[in-house]
Design a protein around this motif. Structure first.
Motif, PDB file in Angstrom:
ATOM      1  N   VAL A 118       0.853  -1.194   0.000  1.00 38.52           N
ATOM      2  CA  VAL A 118       0.000   0.000   0.000  1.00 38.52           C
ATOM      3  C   VAL A 118       0.884   1.237   0.000  1.00 38.52           C
ATOM      4  N   ARG A 119       0.643   2.127  -0.950  1.00 39.83           N
ATOM      5  CA  ARG A 119       1.389   3.379  -1.033  1.00 39.83           C
ATOM      6  C   ARG A 119       0.682   4.451  -0.209  1.00 39.83           C
ATOM      7  N   ILE A 120       1.470   5.428   0.272  1.00 40.75           N
ATOM      8  CA  ILE A 120       0.896   6.541   1.017  1.00 40.75           C
ATOM      9  C   ILE A 120       1.281   7.851   0.328  1.00 40.75           C
ATOM     10  N   ASN A 121       0.524   8.903   0.635  1.00 44.36           N
ATOM     11  CA  ASN A 121       0.754  10.189  -0.036  1.00 44.36           C
ATOM     12  C   ASN A 121       1.877  10.994   0.614  1.00 44.36           C
ATOM     13  N   ARG A 122       2.367  10.528   1.717  1.00 47.34           N
ATOM     14  CA  ARG A 122       3.358  11.284   2.483  1.00 47.34           C
ATOM     15  C   ARG A 122       4.770  10.946   2.008  1.00 47.34           C
ATOM     16  N   ASP A 123       5.581  11.974   1.837  1.00 45.98           N
ATOM     17  CA  ASP A 123       6.977  11.738   1.473  1.00 45.98           C
ATOM     18  C   ASP A 123       7.661  10.925   2.563  1.00 45.98           C
ATOM     19  N   GLU A 124       8.564  10.053   2.139  1.00 42.19           N
ATOM     20  CA  GLU A 124       9.348   9.301   3.113  1.00 42.19           C
ATOM     21  C   GLU A 124      10.537  10.154   3.521  1.00 42.19           C
ATOM     22  N   VAL A 125      10.552  10.532   4.783  1.00 44.78           N
ATOM     23  CA  VAL A 125      11.633  11.377   5.291  1.00 44.78           C
ATOM     24  C   VAL A 125      12.288  10.688   6.477  1.00 44.78           C
ATOM     25  N   VAL A 126      13.529  11.034   6.694  1.00 41.93           N
ATOM     26  CA  VAL A 126      14.288  10.499   7.827  1.00 41.93           C
ATOM     27  C   VAL A 126      14.850  11.671   8.604  1.00 41.93           C
ATOM     28  N   ASN A 127      14.621  11.672   9.900  1.00 36.61           N
ATOM     29  CA  ASN A 127      15.186  12.728  10.735  1.00 36.61           C
ATOM     30  C   ASN A 127      16.703  12.595  10.769  1.00 36.61           C
ATOM     31  N   PHE A 128      17.383  13.729  10.788  1.00 37.87           N
ATOM     32  CA  PHE A 128      18.847  13.715  10.802  1.00 37.87           C
ATOM     33  C   PHE A 128      19.400  12.945  11.993  1.00 37.87           C
ATOM     34  N   ASN A 129      18.656  12.888  13.070  1.00 40.42           N
ATOM     35  CA  ASN A 129      19.120  12.152  14.248  1.00 40.42           C
ATOM     36  C   ASN A 129      19.199  10.653  14.008  1.00 40.42           C
ATOM     37  N   GLN A 130      18.581  10.173  12.930  1.00 39.79           N
ATOM     38  CA  GLN A 130      18.595   8.744  12.644  1.00 39.79           C
ATOM     39  C   GLN A 130      19.775   8.323  11.765  1.00 39.79           C
ATOM     40  N   PHE A 131      20.552   9.288  11.301  1.00 39.49           N
ATOM     41  CA  PHE A 131      21.726   8.953  10.503  1.00 39.49           C
ATOM     42  C   PHE A 131      22.911   8.701  11.430  1.00 39.49           C
ATOM     43  N   LYS A 132      23.510   7.537  11.286  1.00 42.78           N
ATOM     44  CA  LYS A 132      24.619   7.149  12.163  1.00 42.78           C
ATOM     45  C   LYS A 132      25.770   8.135  12.071  1.00 42.78           C
ATOM     46  N   GLU A 133      26.104   8.573  10.846  1.00 42.17           N
ATOM     47  CA  GLU A 133      27.257   9.454  10.682  1.00 42.17           C
ATOM     48  C   GLU A 133      27.031  10.822  11.331  1.00 42.17           C
ATOM     49  N   ILE A 134      25.764  11.278  11.344  1.00 44.88           N
ATOM     50  CA  ILE A 134      25.456  12.562  12.000  1.00 44.88           C
ATOM     51  C   ILE A 134      25.591  12.415  13.514  1.00 44.88           C
ATOM     52  N   ASN A 135      25.094  11.315  14.052  1.00 45.30           N
ATOM     53  CA  ASN A 135      25.216  11.078  15.490  1.00 45.30           C
ATOM     54  C   ASN A 135      26.674  10.933  15.914  1.00 45.30           C
ATOM     55  N   GLN A 136      27.469  10.286  15.076  1.00 46.92           N
ATOM     56  CA  GLN A 136      28.893  10.144  15.393  1.00 46.92           C
ATOM     57  C   GLN A 136      29.585  11.508  15.373  1.00 46.92           C
ATOM     58  N   TRP A 137      29.179  12.349  14.455  1.00 44.83           N
ATOM     59  CA  TRP A 137      29.739  13.693  14.367  1.00 44.83           C
ATOM     60  C   TRP A 137      29.436  14.487  15.645  1.00 44.83           C
ATOM     61  N   LEU A 138      28.175  14.485  16.059  1.00 44.84           N
ATOM     62  CA  LEU A 138      27.793  15.197  17.281  1.00 44.84           C
ATOM     63  C   LEU A 138      28.506  14.614  18.499  1.00 44.84           C
ATOM     64  N   ALA A 139      28.653  13.297  18.523  1.00 45.07           N
ATOM     65  CA  ALA A 139      29.333  12.660  19.653  1.00 45.07           C
ATOM     66  C   ALA A 139      30.781  13.124  19.758  1.00 45.07           C
ATOM     67  N   ARG A 140      31.472  13.185  18.627  1.00 44.48           N
ATOM     68  CA  ARG A 140      32.871  13.616  18.635  1.00 44.48           C
ATOM     69  C   ARG A 140      32.978  15.089  19.039  1.00 44.48           C
ATOM     70  N   LEU A 141      32.037  15.902  18.607  1.00 48.48           N
ATOM     71  CA  LEU A 141      32.054  17.311  18.999  1.00 48.48           C
ATOM     72  C   LEU A 141      31.880  17.460  20.509  1.00 48.48           C
ATOM     73  N   ARG A 142      30.924  16.728  21.074  1.00 49.60           N
ATOM     74  CA  ARG A 142      30.700  16.823  22.518  1.00 49.60           C
ATOM     75  C   ARG A 142      31.938  16.379  23.302  1.00 49.60           C
ATOM     76  N   LEU A 143      32.567  15.315  22.832  1.00 48.31           N
ATOM     77  CA  LEU A 143      33.759  14.827  23.524  1.00 48.31           C
ATOM     78  C   LEU A 143      34.905  15.836  23.420  1.00 48.31           C
ATOM     79  N   ARG A 144      35.027  16.475  22.262  1.00 44.43           N
ATOM     80  CA  ARG A 144      36.084  17.470  22.088  1.00 44.43           C
ATOM     81  C   ARG A 144      35.828  18.740  22.891  1.00 44.43           C
ATOM     82  N   LEU A 145      34.591  18.904  23.349  1.00 41.68           N
ATOM     83  CA  LEU A 145      34.245  20.053  24.185  1.00 41.68           C
ATOM     84  C   LEU A 145      34.250  19.690  25.672  1.00 41.68           C
ATOM     85  N   GLY A 146      34.632  18.448  25.970  1.00 39.14           N
ATOM     86  CA  GLY A 146      34.693  18.021  27.363  1.00 39.14           C
ATOM     87  C   GLY A 146      33.385  17.524  27.925  1.00 39.14           C
ATOM     88  N   LEU A 147      32.369  17.315  27.048  1.00 41.47           N
ATOM     89  CA  LEU A 147      31.067  16.807  27.491  1.00 41.47           C
ATOM     90  C   LEU A 147      31.064  15.301  27.278  1.00 41.47           C
TER      91      LEU A 147
END
Length: 948
Positions: free
Chosen positions: A340-369
């Motif tokens: 069954v098809r739906i009319n809504r575009d298939e979107v993915v939140n940026f938080n679900q991308f592994k590489e984006i989460n890894q990027w934020l994780a490295r930034l927090r660690l480099r800031l001492g968090l």
């Protein structure tokens, strides 16, 4: 001129829209709606009839307010909520209490200026949103000051918030930027609004119309024609608070709400909606209750399949929820399997991308968090290039409280040296330029383009913020940004939010998620509804008032379309397992219509059918290759083939005991090499404590005869040496000094116990500590033999005996140290409970499987540290006894014949377990199923009784 048209239901608005198509097309009128979905549907309807369409023909209210604000002053910029909160956070970092409180109007507590408290900035944002008509008024601060002085209760509750908000607003005013929800509040005080807009307006905002927007419409109606469609069902009085903005419009027209004539007449729906009373049985409205939101999704998908099979078009079906995005991942998966098809575009939140989460994780660690999840994301980006084994990481860094905890591994500490001071003030380009250095995992340019377009669009290049605020802004923006994966099908099933479905032409409605929590607004301030009315009465300020019933009104409103059938559902728990309460809308309707309130089982879906197919049918559907087919059938095969071990098998007493307890435990730990070591924390775990005590006792008994006259300093040195030899790592080394005192006391008690024991039994000699056991097993006969180094055995039995005492006459006692007596028993229960360790060690000593000369084992006991006792085990009854006493009344005495039978039975029992292991029998069949709830391997186990 202002005109109000009463509408009894969505169908009235649609008819009025169709009648005004020509006016809209000829640029005489703008149709004003609240949501993007409705705007697109109206535009599509107009384009089907006309060749072109003016961009101002159909607008969302937010778009109109933004357009008018730009015409007031083109320098105004509308920014996101995330950036507005970052600017507020910067204000809180820089401002001083005295500068804000000035003239002793109000004292602001210093706690409000803790920049790390992000909740303060969020609260100020909400207050500015609500108080914008006052803040943007030239005399607003002075008038509000007087009003707060006269209304002490309000002053106490939110007077300080107003003062903070007014100071923050000055910053936004100076920068010429506002958040989107503030635009109407700015416009309401714009005197030249007549010069900003000339087209007639037809306002179809339903329950989304706010008090501030109604005031702007009143101002516009003095210069242009404004037609407002007022939702006026028969049950409207129940939602008087929701419809308060329309009361202001009626006051402007000097008409009472009940005297306004309707353009359409109300004969067809004279009694209002009353969908739970007037519905014609199951054909009109149904109510369902499910145990979980997943069950709710499954049933909706099953019902949609039935409607499609019955000939209903997909675009005539709508799935609606207060927050449909929370259902979308599950809905998309189940509907995709259904085809069954739906009319809504298939979107993915940026938080679900592994590489984006890894990027934020490295930034927090480099800031001492520092936290454990960020460390894991950063260190295990590539499984083949990780700096340590995951098991070791989990042990060291499951509990991380500060950056100092990285010192547990010097190499890890070096990887995350602080690059940028968290409190530094830096520009936009400096921060984001620095951040991109740590985007080590390849990220598609399309994703970066989506993200940074938003950043560059709203943040000027000269903007300076604290690094912590830049980081907070980036994280908030990423959590709100979606990336489009694929386009929806315009002819597919409609998937809509509750506030976006008024203009839907669907005939079948599935309204999901009707819980009280879904209808609850997240907007909260201390300004009460009484305060809102009092301000309007005293000064004429129409300020925004959050309404908890708005979503409920909207649900009833859309269900008023008598041409559609509605299925209303509610789930007892959400996807996270949290308990939900039914909304009054669902509960009132279900009770009023006589529907049963029992929890229902969802109808089966195509997904369920696939899971119940036979193996061959699954293979036929999947079109597997021959190789994949063989592997698939091998996995599903319930028979356990004999394992062809390519390397030597290492067995131990503990591994045989774990196999006897449950074959799956042996499989998980020995075959899969899985470990579940206790995690490092501020307190020392039981396993590490036991290992340290073993090492301390080993060092104390290593010299013969034993030394009993240690000073505390000497014992402390021994404890430190034991800690170092065990390579023991602490959660915080600063706590070791206090913890060491405990082990010094244990060492003293142990020495006192041994001194008394050896005074009573002076022939006692400790000839072995941590004595290694090693034997080989014949794969055919399973006979144990002393290990020969020149051999290459396939099966090796090994272990370590804590201590062996002898009397010099060929008699030995085996001692096993235990921290406490929990789970221990006398020898009479050992075979029944598959406790083979001491019995196999006794065989090892008697048969020469150790490096010491063979001895007769006359006793095998546990030394329990908790109470310093040696009573659990067996003691041979003998006339010549120089190693222990037989005077106690414990049931630990044994005759030679019984001792021989016990050792022989243990030998046979061990051979049987080895035979089953070699056959590959690792079925998850625990000896005691009642122990399964406490088993640490439970989540991996596939035992049938766990799923019942």
């Amino acid at each position: 001129m202002l005109k109000i048209i009463a509408s009894s239901g969505p169908q009235d608005s649609l008819r009025l829209l169709e009648e005004n198509f020509e006016n809209i097309q000829t640029q005489k009128m703008t149709w004003l709606i609240s949501d993007l979905k409705s705007k697109l549907e109206i535009q599509n309807s107009l384009l089907q009839k006309y060749d072109f369409l003016n961009s101002e023909s159909v607008l969302r209210a937010s778009e109109l307010w933004r357009l008018l604000l730009f015409r007031v002053n083109p320098e105004w910029q509308v920014v996101s909520r995330e950036f507005a909160i970052s600017l507020i956070g910067q204000f809180l970092k820089e401002v001083k209490t005295d500068e804000v409180s000035g003239s002793n109007q109000l004292r602001i507590e210093s706690k409000f200026f803790q920049a790390e408290n992000q909740g303060i900035a969020n609260s100020i944002y909400n207050y500015i949103t609500q108080l914008m008509p006052v803040l943007s008024h030239p005399m607003g601060a002075e008038m509000m000051g007087e009003w707060l002085e006269q209304n002490r209760d309000s002053n106490t509750r939110w007077g300080h918030w107003f003062l903070l908000s007014s100071q923050v607003w000055k910053i936004f005013l100076k920068r010429k930027c506002v958040a989107a929800p503030w635009t109407s509040g700015v416009l309401v005080n714009e005197l030249d609004i007549d010069k900003l807009w000339s087209r007639a307006l037809t306002v179809d905002l339903g329950s989304e119309l706010s008090q501030v927007e109604s005031e702007v419409l009143v101002m516009l109606s003095k210069y242009i024609d404004v037609v407002v469609i007022e939702p006026s069902p028969a049950w409207a009085q129940v939602y008087a608070e929701t419809l308060t903005p329309y009361k202001r419009l009626h006051e402007a027209r000097s008409l009472q709400i009940n005297s306004q004539a309707s353009l359409f007449g109300r004969s067809s729906v004279a009694a209002g909606l009353r969908f739970y009373e007037e519905a014609s049985g199951e054909d009109r409205v149904s109510f369902k209750k499910f145990s979980t939101e997943l069950a709710e999704v499954k049933d909706v998908c099953a019902q949609i399949r039935k409607h499609l099979d019955a000939g209903i078009k997909a675009q005539e079906i709508a799935i609606i929820a207060p927050d449909v995005d929370s259902y979308l991942p599950a809905l998309s998966s189940y509907l995709k399997v259904e085809g069954v098809r739906i009319n809504r575009d298939e979107v993915v939140n940026f938080n679900q991308f592994k590489e984006i989460n890894q990027w934020l994780a490295r930034l927090r660690l480099r800031l001492g968090l520092c936290n454990e999840s960020d460390l894991e994301l950063s260190l295990f980006r590539h499984h083949d290039r990780s700096p340590m084994k995951y098991e070791q990481f989990a042990r060291l860094f499951k509990f991380v409280y500060s950056r100092d905890d990285l010192k547990r591994d010097p190499e890890i500490e070096k990887l995350f040296l602080i690059d940028l001071d968290l409190n530094a003030q830096v520009s936009r380009d400096l921060f984001f330029g620095w951040s991109l250095k740590f985007l080590s995992t390849p990220v598609s340019l399309d994703k970066l383009d989506v993200l940074f377009k938003k950043i560059w669009a709203e943040i000027p290049v000269e903007q300076v913020l604290g690094v912590d605020l830049w980081m907070t802004y980036l994280q908030a923006l990423i959590s709100k940004t979606n990336f489009k994966i694929s386009l929806g099908d315009p002819q597919g099933v409609q998937v809509l939010n509750l506030n976006s479905c008024e203009h839907s032409l669907a005939k079948i409605l599935f309204v999901m998620g009707l819980s009280e929590e879904a209808f609850r607004t997240q907007f909260q301030t201390a300004i009460s509804a009484f305060d809102v009315r009092k301000l309007a009465q005293d000064f004429g300020f129409q300020i925004f008032s959050p309404d908890q019933k708005r979503a409920e009104f909207q649900a009833k409103w859309i269900l008023g379309n008598n041409s559609s059938r509605a299925n209303l559902s509610y789930a007892v728990t959400n996807f996270s397992g949290q308990i939900l309460s039914p909304s009054w809308l669902w509960l009132e309707g279900a009770q009023g219509s006589g529907h049963a309130l029992k929890t229902q089982v969802p109808d089966p879906t195509r997904w369920d059918e696939l899971q119940n197919l036979a193996a061959e049918q699954i293979l036929e559907l999947k079109s597997y290759s021959d190789h994949d087919r063989r592997n698939f059938l091998k996995v599903l095969n319930h028979e356990n083939p004999n394992l062809k071990f390519k390397q030597s098998i290492y067995l131990s007493a503990s591994s045989l005991e774990s196999y006897a307890k449950c074959p799956f435990i042996y499989k998980a730990t020995r075959l899969f090499k899985l470990t579940d070591q206790p995690s490092l924390d501020l307190d020392i775990d039981h396993m590490t404590k036991g290992s340290l005590i073993h090492k301390i006792f080993e060092k104390l008994t290593r010299t013969q005869p034993l030394k009993f006259t240690y000073q505390d300093q000497e014992l402390g040195q021994i404890v430190d040496e034991a800690k170092d030899e065990n390579a023991m790592i602490l959660g915080d080394e600063r706590l070791w000094h206090s913890q060491k005192r405990r082990y010094i006391k244990i060492a003293k008690r142990f020495l006192e116990f041994e001194k008394a024991w050896r005074a009573e039994f002076p022939k006692t000699q400790s000839i072995g500590q941590e004595v290694k056991v090693q034997a080989s097993l014949d794969p055919e006969t399973l006979e144990f033999k002393a290990f020969q180094s020149q051999q290459d055995p396939k099966i090796i039995f090994r272990g370590s005996i804590d201590r062996i005492d002898v009397d010099g006459d060929g008699h030995a006692v085996i001692i096993d140290y235990k921290s406490s007596g929990g789970g221990l028993s006398q020898y009479t229960s050992w075979l029944k409970n598959d406790q083979l360790q001491l019995l196999l060690y006794a065989l090892a000593v008697e048969n020469g499987w150790t490096a010491i000369p063979a001895q007769q084992v006359v006793s095998a006991v546990y030394l329990v540290v908790q109470n310093m006792s040696r009573d659990l085990g067996f003691k041979l009854i003998s006339d010549e006894n120089w190693l222990y006493s037989l005077a106690d009344k414990k049931k630990n005495k044994i005759h030679e014949e019984e001792r021989t039978r016990l050792l022989t039975a243990a030998y046979s029992q061990a051979q049987k377990k080895v035979s089953e292991i070699l056959k590959g029998d690792f079925r998850p069949e625990p000896k005691k199923p009642e122990d399964c709830p406490e088993c640490k391997w439970r989540e991996l186990c596939r035992a049938e009784h766990l799923s019942q």
